[in-house]
Design a protein around this motif. Structure first.
Motif, PDB file in Angstrom:
ATOM      1  N   ARG A 121       0.812  -1.216   0.000  1.00 18.43           N
ATOM      2  CA  ARG A 121       0.000   0.000   0.000  1.00 18.43           C
ATOM      3  C   ARG A 121       0.843   1.262   0.000  1.00 18.43           C
ATOM      4  NH1 ARG A 121      -1.028   2.480   5.096  1.00 18.43           N
ATOM      5  NH2 ARG A 121       0.214   1.517   6.740  1.00 18.43           N
ATOM      6  N   LEU A 122       2.113   1.139   0.399  1.00 20.46           N
ATOM      7  CA  LEU A 122       3.010   2.298   0.465  1.00 20.46           C
ATOM      8  C   LEU A 122       3.931   2.400  -0.751  1.00 20.46           C
ATOM      9  CD1 LEU A 122       4.029   1.993   4.224  1.00 20.46           C
ATOM     10  CD2 LEU A 122       2.401   3.599   3.227  1.00 20.46           C
ATOM     11  N   ARG A 163       2.871   1.593  -8.408  1.00 16.23           N
ATOM     12  CA  ARG A 163       1.569   0.957  -8.209  1.00 16.23           C
ATOM     13  C   ARG A 163       1.397  -0.311  -9.055  1.00 16.23           C
ATOM     14  NH1 ARG A 163       0.834   1.132  -3.837  1.00 16.23           N
ATOM     15  NH2 ARG A 163      -1.234   0.265  -4.190  1.00 16.23           N
ATOM     16  N   ALA A 164       2.074  -0.375 -10.191  1.00 12.76           N
ATOM     17  CA  ALA A 164       1.983  -1.576 -11.024  1.00 12.76           C
ATOM     18  C   ALA A 164       2.600  -2.762 -10.278  1.00 12.76           C
ATOM     19  CB  ALA A 164       2.677  -1.356 -12.356  1.00 12.76           C
ATOM     20  N   ARG A 165       3.732  -2.519  -9.637  1.00 10.55           N
ATOM     21  CA  ARG A 165       4.385  -3.583  -8.872  1.00 10.55           C
ATOM     22  C   ARG A 165       3.532  -3.960  -7.656  1.00 10.55           C
ATOM     23  NH1 ARG A 165       6.726  -8.245  -8.464  1.00 10.55           N
ATOM     24  NH2 ARG A 165       8.214  -8.462  -6.738  1.00 10.55           N
ATOM     25  N   ALA A 166       2.965  -2.973  -7.008  1.00 10.73           N
ATOM     26  CA  ALA A 166       2.103  -3.234  -5.856  1.00 10.73           C
ATOM     27  C   ALA A 166       0.912  -4.098  -6.259  1.00 10.73           C
ATOM     28  CB  ALA A 166       1.627  -1.922  -5.255  1.00 10.73           C
ATOM     29  N   GLU A 167       0.309  -3.778  -7.385  1.00  9.82           N
ATOM     30  CA  GLU A 167      -0.849  -4.540  -7.859  1.00  9.82           C
ATOM     31  C   GLU A 167      -0.455  -5.964  -8.234  1.00  9.82           C
ATOM     32  OE1 GLU A 167      -2.584  -2.237 -10.971  1.00  9.82           O
ATOM     33  OE2 GLU A 167      -3.098  -0.567  -9.623  1.00  9.82           O
ATOM     34  N   GLU A 168       0.742  -6.122  -8.768  1.00 10.23           N
ATOM     35  CA  GLU A 168       1.241  -7.461  -9.112  1.00 10.23           C
ATOM     36  C   GLU A 168       1.377  -8.324  -7.852  1.00 10.23           C
ATOM     37  OE1 GLU A 168       5.323  -9.502 -10.955  1.00 10.23           O
ATOM     38  OE2 GLU A 168       5.048  -7.328 -11.026  1.00 10.23           O
TER      39      GLU A 168
END
Length: 207
Positions: free
Chosen positions: A167-168, A172-177
């Protein structure tokens, strides 16, 4: 393996304190190791019994896998604590520092990677517990059910510790992955752990 060298009492005292580590990730790894060990217990209580001679080769193979998996999870208790140190340091870097974003990204990646590995180990353990429940001694079937409950809890707990880091993430693409990987593991393996528990309950005459 400093964390694993503590007594149970010491570990729990530190877990209950305001100390940064151990935390939810390390606790999840330990619970997963306990669940895996319970499967191994089922195997040890099955080997050598004439009634289970036909499945003994399978049980011996399971025991070998479970022992290796438990050792991995024990190592991840320590790895989770080690992963938090650079993240804590990154938080203290002034926001105007040019290198802060890059350092923070690397620290968050590492901090998310460990609980994700804990999740993967718990999934492997659930697969082993399915087989322990099906082939192991009926006298130890409750331990297979307990192991599944523990590994499910550890799986979900570790998932939360991935999410608290993704979440931090600025990427964001990596976070979503990573979040998608967590969701996929939970979707597949929580029901499998629940199924082991349900089978054990049915065999014991419970609900």
């Amino acid at each position: 393996m400093e964390m694993m060298h503590k007594s149970c009492e010491q570990f729990l005292e530190e877990l209950a304190s305001k100390a940064a580590v151990p935390g939810g990730g390390g606790g999840s790894a330990l619970v997963g190791a306990v669940g895996t060990a319970l499967g191994n217990m089922v195997g040890c209580l099955t080997v050598g019994k004439k009634k289970y001679a036909a499945v003994e080769p399978d049980i011996l193979a399971l025991n070998e896998k479970a022992a290796a998996l438990r050792a991995r999870l024990e190592g991840l208790v320590e790895a989770d604590a080690e992963a938090f140190a650079p993240l804590a340091k990154a938080y203290s870097i002034p926001k105007e520092e040019p290198a802060r974003a890059e350092i923070m990204a690397a620290a968050l990646e590492k901090a998310a990677a460990v609980p994700l590995e804990i999740m993967e180990c718990c999934c492997e353990a659930i697969v082993l517990l399915e087989e322990y429940e099906a082939k192991g001694s009926v006298l130890a079937v409750s331990d297979a059910g307990c192991g599944a409950v523990f590994c499910r809890a550890a799986l979900e707990g570790a998932g939360l510790n991935v999410s608290v880091n993704t979440r931090l993430m600025a990427d964001r693409a990596r976070a979503e992955e990573l979040d998608a990987r967590v969701a996929a593991l939970l979707k597949e393996y929580v029901p499998r752990a629940e199924a082991v528990y349900a089978k054990v309950c049915a065999r014991l005459g419970g609900n």
